[in-house]
Design an enzyme around this catalytic site. Structure first.
Site, short mmCIF file in Angstrom:
data_model
loop_
_atom_site.label_atom_id
_atom_site.label_comp_id
_atom_site.label_asym_id
_atom_site.label_seq_id
_atom_site.Cartn_x
_atom_site.Cartn_y
_atom_site.Cartn_z
N LYS A 243 0.86 -1.19 0.00
CA LYS A 243 0.00 0.00 0.00
C LYS A 243 0.90 1.24 0.00
O LYS A 243 2.11 1.12 0.19
CB LYS A 243 -0.92 -0.02 1.23
CG LYS A 243 -0.20 -0.07 2.56
CD LYS A 243 -1.18 -0.18 3.69
CE LYS A 243 -0.47 -0.16 5.04
NZ LYS A 243 -1.37 0.14 6.12
N TYR B 142 12.70 32.09 -0.19
CA TYR B 142 11.45 32.71 0.26
C TYR B 142 11.53 33.14 1.72
O TYR B 142 12.06 32.40 2.56
CB TYR B 142 10.31 31.72 0.14
CG TYR B 142 9.80 31.52 -1.27
CD1 TYR B 142 9.41 32.60 -2.05
CD2 TYR B 142 9.69 30.24 -1.80
CE1 TYR B 142 8.92 32.40 -3.33
CE2 TYR B 142 9.20 30.03 -3.07
CZ TYR B 142 8.82 31.12 -3.83
OH TYR B 142 8.34 30.93 -5.10
C1 LIG Z 1 -3.05 -4.18 8.64
C2 LIG Z 1 -1.60 -3.95 8.47
N1 LIG Z 1 -0.77 -5.00 8.43
C3 LIG Z 1 0.57 -4.85 8.28
C4 LIG Z 1 1.12 -3.60 8.18
C5 LIG Z 1 2.61 -3.48 8.05
O1 LIG Z 1 3.16 -2.87 9.17
P1 LIG Z 1 4.72 -2.59 9.21
O2 LIG Z 1 4.99 -1.68 8.08
O3 LIG Z 1 4.95 -1.97 10.53
O4 LIG Z 1 5.37 -3.91 9.03
C6 LIG Z 1 0.30 -2.47 8.23
C7 LIG Z 1 0.89 -1.15 8.14
O5 LIG Z 1 0.38 -0.15 8.48
C8 LIG Z 1 -1.10 -2.65 8.38
O6 LIG Z 1 -1.93 -1.61 8.43
#
Ligand SMILES: Cc1ncc(COP(=O)(O)O)c(C=O)c1O
Length: 374
Positions: free
Chosen positions: A37, A268
């Protein structure tokens, strides 16, 4: 040859090494879900998916159906779990893309039931993060509702830890784990067996095998970054030998070099004045690119030497004091994040300066900048 004003380099071997590290930790049978993601934590959604798909990832985790759509259009056929909310109107698209969906609302189940098409779902259980998820006392009835619709396959049950990476005291995480274990036991007592139970993010995967169940979801550490100093400390005290290799470097070039006199103001707001005759390099990167405006005291690396930003970071530019660097020329490489010679600038160093975390720093690198695999 320099081809872009600024670009992100992805170290493929480092990524593969981190994937192997997690495979070694979890063994051959459990599934490895790589969260990609937020543009693969800024590393490039499709670029990372293509490499990870060939190097041990069994599943991908995205936030939205739109990200899942991009993966499918780029011929990523591995299972995908949409971990954020999917709008009811987008459920037919989820079916079409054959992705697994996180669910916690009855409305979603009923809408999927009305579609009457095969779909895999993972129920998110609330164990104390109080974000997405169904309360434990509502779980059994929720699952009974799901079971009314034969085309909906209950593929997974999962939860997410609230503070496992924020502390070296893991009492709260273990309380969440106990709630999860209890929920699994309650379902099993009712003869409901769920194939993919999962809880582990990076910190959990590194520290606690009892969080693994059937699948783990390491995000930040797949990209070679530690979740926090506390996680690193905990790994040390638990004698976990983990060698994470940062995958991302962010680079640019010098667009102009100019000499200005003592007492001139720069940028700026005229926030800074030169205290000596100063050689400035203009770098074509700014806050639009994801280089936070708060990083006005940060440094970059040019010719293997650190040079500090002078004045404010602009929308697409920043000025750097290069007075002490010899033989500098336009289009010389500038490292904003990563290594050059013996110097390196880490995501943690930059994140600390703006009071944030490495996660935010890398995910905010503008997705339109090219990701180049090296
Ligand atoms: C549901 C879920 N699983 C796994 C992860 C991965 O977490 P990390 O990046 O701390 O390994 C996230 C990250 O936000 C998450 O929201």
């Amino acid at each position: 040859m320099i081809r872009y004003l600024s670009w992100v380099e992805i170290d493929k071997q480092a990524l593969i090494s981190n994937l192997k590290t997690f495979r070694r930790l979890i063994g051959p049978r459990r599934k490895l879900l790589i969260p990609i993601k937020a543009n693969a934590y800024g590393h490039g959604l499709v670029e990372i998916a293509k490499i990870a798909a060939k190097n041990g990832a069994d599943f991908f985790g995205v936030n939205s159906i739109q990200e899942a759509n991009i993966l499918r259009h780029n011929k990523i056929t591995k299972p995908v779990l949409v971990m954020g909310y999917t709008l009811l109107k987008d459920l037919p698209l989820a079916v079409k893309l054959t992705v697994s969906l996180i669910v916690y609302n009855e409305q979603t189940i009923r809408a999927l039931g009305r579609l009457n098409k095969p779909i895999n779902i993972h129920v998110k259980l609330e164990t104390g993060t109080n974000r997405q998820g169904i309360m434990p006392d509502k779980l059994l009835n929720f699952v009974k509702l799901i079971k009314k619709y034969p085309k909906i396959k209950l593929e997974g049950l999962y939860t997410h830890f609230a503070n496992i990476e924020d502390t070296t005291n893991h009492t709260f995480a273990f309380k969440q784990l106990a709630t999860f274990n209890q929920a699994v036991a309650d379902l099993e007592k009712n003869n409901i067996h769920i194939p993919l139970k999962h809880t582990a993010c990076s910190a959990a995967a590194i520290l606690f095998p009892e969080t693994y169940f059937d699948l783990v979801r390491p995000g930040i550490s797949t990209y070679g970054l530690w979740s926090s100093k506390e996680t690193r400390l905990s790994a040390g005290s638990l004698r976990r030998k983990i060698n994470l290799k940062p995958v991302l470097a962010w680079k640019s070039v010098i667009a102009q070099i100019k000499e200005i006199k003592t007492g001139e103001c720069v940028g700026y707001g005229c926030t800074e004045k030169t205290a000596r005759n100063t050689k400035l390099a203009i770098i074509p990167v700014g806050y639009w690119d994801g280089y936070d405006r708060g990083l006005h005291h940060a440094q970059v690396i040019i010719h293997g030497q650190r040079a500090r930003i002078f004045g404010r970071v602009c929308m697409n530019m920043m000025m750097v004091d290069v007075t002490d660097i010899k033989n500098i020329a336009i289009e010389d490489e500038v490292v904003l994040l990563g290594q050059q010679g013996r110097e390196s600038i880490t995501a943690e160093e930059l994140a600390d300066q703006i009071n944030t975390i490495n996660y935010e720093l890398v995910t905010r690198i503008n997705p339109t900048l090219p990701r180049i695999i090296i």
